[in-house]
Design a protein around this motif. Structure first.
Motif, mmCIF file in Angstrom:
data_model
loop_
_atom_site.group_PDB
_atom_site.id
_atom_site.type_symbol
_atom_site.label_atom_id
_atom_site.label_comp_id
_atom_site.label_asym_id
_atom_site.label_seq_id
_atom_site.Cartn_x
_atom_site.Cartn_y
_atom_site.Cartn_z
ATOM 1 N N SER A 24 0.660 -1.156 -0.029
ATOM 2 C CA SER A 24 0.033 0.068 0.069
ATOM 3 C C SER A 24 0.872 1.289 0.084
ATOM 4 N N ILE A 25 0.143 2.331 -0.592
ATOM 5 C CA ILE A 25 0.988 3.506 -0.794
ATOM 6 C C ILE A 25 0.882 4.345 0.464
ATOM 7 N N PRO A 26 1.778 5.019 1.278
ATOM 8 C CA PRO A 26 1.701 5.732 2.229
ATOM 9 C C PRO A 26 0.960 7.115 2.069
ATOM 10 N N HIS A 27 0.291 7.548 2.861
ATOM 11 C CA HIS A 27 -0.449 8.962 2.661
ATOM 12 C C HIS A 27 0.376 9.978 3.070
ATOM 13 N N ASP A 28 1.536 10.048 3.618
ATOM 14 C CA ASP A 28 2.106 11.360 4.118
ATOM 15 C C ASP A 28 3.003 11.821 2.864
ATOM 16 N N ASP A 29 2.733 13.026 2.660
ATOM 17 C CA ASP A 29 3.419 13.715 1.345
ATOM 18 C C ASP A 29 4.868 13.927 1.343
ATOM 19 N N ALA A 30 5.620 14.300 2.755
ATOM 20 C CA ALA A 30 6.640 14.248 2.912
ATOM 21 C C ALA A 30 7.448 12.959 2.929
ATOM 22 N N LEU A 31 6.837 11.784 3.254
ATOM 23 C CA LEU A 31 7.368 10.546 2.811
ATOM 24 C C LEU A 31 7.336 9.971 1.514
ATOM 25 N N LEU A 32 6.157 10.355 0.762
ATOM 26 C CA LEU A 32 6.226 10.185 -0.525
ATOM 27 C C LEU A 32 7.209 10.942 -1.439
ATOM 28 N N ALA A 33 7.384 12.307 -0.923
ATOM 29 C CA ALA A 33 8.243 12.785 -1.753
ATOM 30 C C ALA A 33 9.819 12.398 -1.608
ATOM 31 N N SER A 34 10.190 11.973 -0.428
ATOM 32 C CA SER A 34 11.181 11.399 -0.201
ATOM 33 C C SER A 34 11.542 10.057 -1.091
ATOM 34 N N ALA A 35 10.479 9.355 -1.229
ATOM 35 C CA ALA A 35 10.568 7.989 -1.984
ATOM 36 C C ALA A 35 10.684 8.344 -3.534
ATOM 37 N N CYS A 36 10.054 9.412 -3.957
ATOM 38 C CA CYS A 36 10.156 9.935 -5.214
ATOM 39 C C CYS A 36 11.452 10.618 -5.427
ATOM 40 N N LEU A 74 3.087 5.003 -9.724
ATOM 41 C CA LEU A 74 3.204 5.389 -8.221
ATOM 42 C C LEU A 74 3.254 6.997 -8.007
ATOM 43 N N ILE A 75 4.209 7.447 -8.741
ATOM 44 C CA ILE A 75 4.470 8.901 -8.783
ATOM 45 C C ILE A 75 3.173 9.655 -9.083
ATOM 46 N N THR A 76 2.775 9.138 -10.340
ATOM 47 C CA THR A 76 1.258 9.991 -10.787
ATOM 48 C C THR A 76 0.324 9.817 -9.656
ATOM 49 N N LYS A 77 0.230 8.796 -9.166
ATOM 50 C CA LYS A 77 -0.792 8.657 -8.156
ATOM 51 C C LYS A 77 -0.718 9.471 -6.802
ATOM 52 N N ALA A 78 0.657 9.648 -6.338
ATOM 53 C CA ALA A 78 1.232 10.392 -5.353
ATOM 54 C C ALA A 78 0.777 12.008 -5.790
ATOM 55 N N MET A 79 1.007 12.187 -6.990
ATOM 56 C CA MET A 79 0.960 13.497 -7.469
ATOM 57 C C MET A 79 -0.905 13.973 -7.466
ATOM 58 N N THR A 80 -1.651 13.007 -7.935
ATOM 59 C CA THR A 80 -3.041 13.070 -7.758
ATOM 60 C C THR A 80 -3.754 13.200 -6.653
ATOM 61 N N ASP A 81 -3.067 12.343 -5.568
ATOM 62 C CA ASP A 81 -3.567 12.255 -4.096
ATOM 63 C C ASP A 81 -3.106 13.575 -3.351
ATOM 64 N N HIS A 82 -2.076 14.137 -3.706
ATOM 65 C CA HIS A 82 -1.375 15.311 -3.078
ATOM 66 C C HIS A 82 -1.367 16.365 -4.096
ATOM 67 N N PRO A 83 -2.350 16.931 -4.522
ATOM 68 C CA PRO A 83 -1.983 18.143 -5.604
ATOM 69 C C PRO A 83 -1.720 19.251 -4.824
ATOM 70 N N ASP A 84 -1.754 19.559 -3.489
ATOM 71 C CA ASP A 84 -1.491 20.725 -2.946
ATOM 72 C C ASP A 84 -0.167 20.759 -2.539
ATOM 73 N N SER A 85 0.665 19.609 -2.415
ATOM 74 C CA SER A 85 1.849 19.434 -1.695
ATOM 75 C C SER A 85 2.739 20.034 -2.682
ATOM 76 N N GLU A 86 3.318 21.047 -2.469
ATOM 77 C CA GLU A 86 4.487 21.653 -3.281
ATOM 78 C C GLU A 86 5.530 20.771 -3.179
ATOM 79 N N LEU A 87 6.310 20.310 -2.178
ATOM 80 C CA LEU A 87 6.953 19.489 -2.022
ATOM 81 C C LEU A 87 6.966 18.192 -2.747
ATOM 82 N N LEU A 88 5.947 17.761 -2.810
ATOM 83 C CA LEU A 88 5.911 16.329 -3.414
ATOM 84 C C LEU A 88 5.647 16.664 -5.182
#
Length: 146
Positions: free
Chosen positions: A1-13, A38-52
């Motif tokens: 499963s994909i984590p929901h923390d945008d900072a963690l996702l940004a680190s993975a990317c 996975l990256i495009t899903k993270a972008m979709t799930d966290h559109p307001d996260s500038e870091l991600l």
């Protein structure tokens, strides 16, 4: 499963982007392994996260536009990041580099010709004349030749 923390996702990317820099083989493996989805899903799930969005665009800049990448879908996600974060010079710069890499694909040139995409690219070109405008000018040349 994909984590929901945008900072963690940004680190993975970011890790994927860094790994792709260590050789074409790594970049192709990352691309073929489904990382782009996975990256495009993270972008979709966290559109307001500038870091991600920053890290995702940077990662797309370094992943080859070859096998395993849905180029037109990826281009749409990159344009959305540019549209949602017009005041982030880093997103505009990395996104423009990524789009330039993808622009050589026929399906992507169709995305780049769309009115909304042109509006976003022109706004970035106007706002960031020194670093982004030359990249978008190259994209425009590719579009005009295809």
């Amino acid at each position: 499963s994909i984590p929901h923390d945008d900072a963690l996702l940004a680190s993975a990317c970011g890790i994927l982007g860094e790994l792709s820099l260590f050789g074409t083989n790594n970049a192709e493996i990352i691309s073929q392994a489904g990382a782009v989805d996975l990256i495009t899903k993270a972008m979709t799930d966290h559109p307001d996260s500038e870091l991600l969005q920053e890290v995702a665009c940077s990662t797309f800049r370094h992943i080859p536009a070859g096998k395993g990448i849905k180029a037109s879908e990826t281009a749409r996600h990159i344009v959305l990041a540019m549209e949602r974060h017009p005041h982030s010079a880093y997103i505009q710069f990395e996104a423009s580099h990524a789009l330039l890499k993808l622009a050589k694909r026929p399906k992507v040139t169709n995305v780049l010709r769309e009115a909304n995409t042109q509006r976003v690219l022109n706004a970035a070109k106007k706002e960031y004349k020194e670093h982004v405008a030359p990249l978008i000018n190259e994209i425009d040349q590719i579009i005009s030749r295809s």
